[in-house]
Design a protein around this motif. Structure first.
Motif, PDB file in Angstrom:
ATOM      1  N   PRO A 110       0.688   1.721  13.258  1.00 56.13           N
ATOM      2  CA  PRO A 110       1.720   2.251  12.703  1.00 56.13           C
ATOM      3  C   PRO A 110       3.435   3.038  13.260  1.00 56.13           C
ATOM      4  CG  PRO A 110      -0.229   3.514  11.987  1.00 56.13           C
ATOM      5  CD  PRO A 110      -0.723   2.412  13.239  1.00 56.13           C
ATOM      6  N   PHE A 144       4.145  -0.494   3.421  1.00 54.35           N
ATOM      7  CA  PHE A 144       3.562   0.647   3.597  1.00 54.35           C
ATOM      8  C   PHE A 144       4.718   1.507   2.342  1.00 54.35           C
ATOM      9  CE2 PHE A 144       3.733   5.179   4.503  1.00 54.35           C
ATOM     10  CZ  PHE A 144       2.598   5.398   3.676  1.00 54.35           C
ATOM     11  N   ILE A 190      -2.183   5.784   7.049  1.00 56.65           N
ATOM     12  CA  ILE A 190      -3.564   5.320   7.563  1.00 56.65           C
ATOM     13  C   ILE A 190      -4.904   5.968   7.991  1.00 56.65           C
ATOM     14  CG2 ILE A 190      -3.977   3.806   9.948  1.00 56.65           C
ATOM     15  CD1 ILE A 190      -1.796   2.761   7.881  1.00 56.65           C
ATOM     16  N   ILE A 194       0.948  -0.809  -0.123  1.00 56.16           N
ATOM     17  CA  ILE A 194      -0.223   0.118  -0.036  1.00 56.16           C
ATOM     18  C   ILE A 194       0.762   1.570   0.076  1.00 56.16           C
ATOM     19  CG2 ILE A 194      -1.963  -0.942   1.080  1.00 56.16           C
ATOM     20  CD1 ILE A 194      -0.822   0.562   3.892  1.00 56.16           C
ATOM     21  N   GLY A 195       0.547   2.193  -0.528  1.00 52.77           N
ATOM     22  CA  GLY A 195       1.169   3.770  -0.269  1.00 52.77           C
ATOM     23  C   GLY A 195       0.408   4.241  -1.484  1.00 52.77           C
ATOM     24  N   THR A 204       3.105   6.451   7.821  1.00 57.64           N
ATOM     25  CA  THR A 204       2.571   5.294   7.563  1.00 57.64           C
ATOM     26  C   THR A 204       1.321   5.821   8.167  1.00 57.64           C
ATOM     27  OG1 THR A 204       4.548   4.110   8.305  1.00 57.64           O
ATOM     28  CG2 THR A 204       1.704   2.896   7.864  1.00 57.64           C
TER      29      THR A 204
END
Ligand code: ADP
Ligand code: MG
Length: 245
Positions: free
Chosen positions: A232, A213, A241, A37-38, A237
């Motif tokens: 996190p 991430f 998030i 994710i990112g 992050t």
């Protein structure tokens, strides 16, 4: 401890002067599901493409089952390539071929299967994604969700050791997302090794053994979904998030 199926070491990729991947390190074990994710532009697609050698890394090692893909010739890569399946955002189906012909093409051309063998395997995987009745249909007559399920079946028909997904639901209408995630979840619950770039955070939470991430060409944080989403560590992050949950 068994060796990981894929070990990425000090992977770098530069386009012109743009350093897109900066010293990426990570391991994927057989049977594991890793979601990446990112934010957009962080290098997620480039990372997938540098692992499966659709893009040649600038430097580093991609150890796949004991072979460094970065050092392989294009010819040897063609053989190894069939071991890594890929599902794209935009399906990449051949529009001038029926669904079953799409599924038969690579098993026949790359693996040398007979028409009969390829049909049998194609139908097996088409059935597994719930689309056996669409074998003779053409891609343009299908919904986006059905197209993506066909693309997944086509990747499975090569019986790869690992399946990569690059935002498989991002091009879909919202009402088509669920059916694709359901197929992917069934695969993830089985023995398939999967690396999934996704913005579907609930899916990532449910199926991942580990989440990576990425931001600014770096894997900023790797952790189990429970830890990464609730606790996190990295400010980048935390910020991401906070925005997506
Ligand atoms: P993501 O998938 O996380 O959105 P990408 O891997 O697609 O990110 O892109 C990361 C960066 O690499 C972007 O700045 C993009 O412009 C650049 N990039 C990706 N592919 C190429 C390419 N073939 N040539 C030049 N730059 C590229
Ligand atoms: Mg991308």
């Amino acid at each position: 401890m068994t060796n990981p199926l894929i070990a990425v070491k000090h992977l770098k990729k530069t386009f012109e002067k743009n350093e897109v991947l900066k010293d990426i390190n990570g391991e994927i074990n057989a049977g594991q599901v890793v979601c990446i994710i990112g934010p957009s532009g962080s290098g997620k697609s480039t990372l997938l493409r540098c692992i499966n050698q659709l893009e040649r890394p600038t430097s580093g090692i991609v150890d796949f089952d004991g072979t460094d893909l970065v050092q392989e010739s294009d010819q040897d890569l063609a053989k190894l390539g069939e071991k890594i399946g890929m599902v794209f955002q935009n399906f990449n189906l051949f529009p001038n071929m029926s669904v079953i012909s799409n599924l038969k093409l690579a098993p026949m051309r790359v693996k040398g299967l007979s028409d009969e063998e390829a049909t049998k395997i194609g139908m097996k995987y088409l059935t597994s994604v719930g689309l056996a009745d669409k074998a003779e249909a053409y891609p343009n007559s299908l919904s986006g969700g059905q197209k993506q399920r066909v693309a997944i079946a086509r990747a499975l028909a090569m019986e790869p050791q690992v399946l990569f997904f690059d935002e498989p639901t991002s091009a879909l209408d919202p009402e088509n997302v669920g059916e694709v995630l359901k197929v992917m979840k069934t695969l993830a619950d089985g023995t398939m090794t999967m690396v999934v770039v996704t913005h579907e955070m609930n899916f990532a939470k449910q199926v991942s053994d580990e989440i990576w991430f990425m931001a600014d060409g770096v894997i900023q944080e790797k952790n189990t979904p429970a830890e990464l989403f609730t606790n996190p560590q990295n400010p980048k992050t935390q910020d991401f998030i906070g925005k997506v949950l």
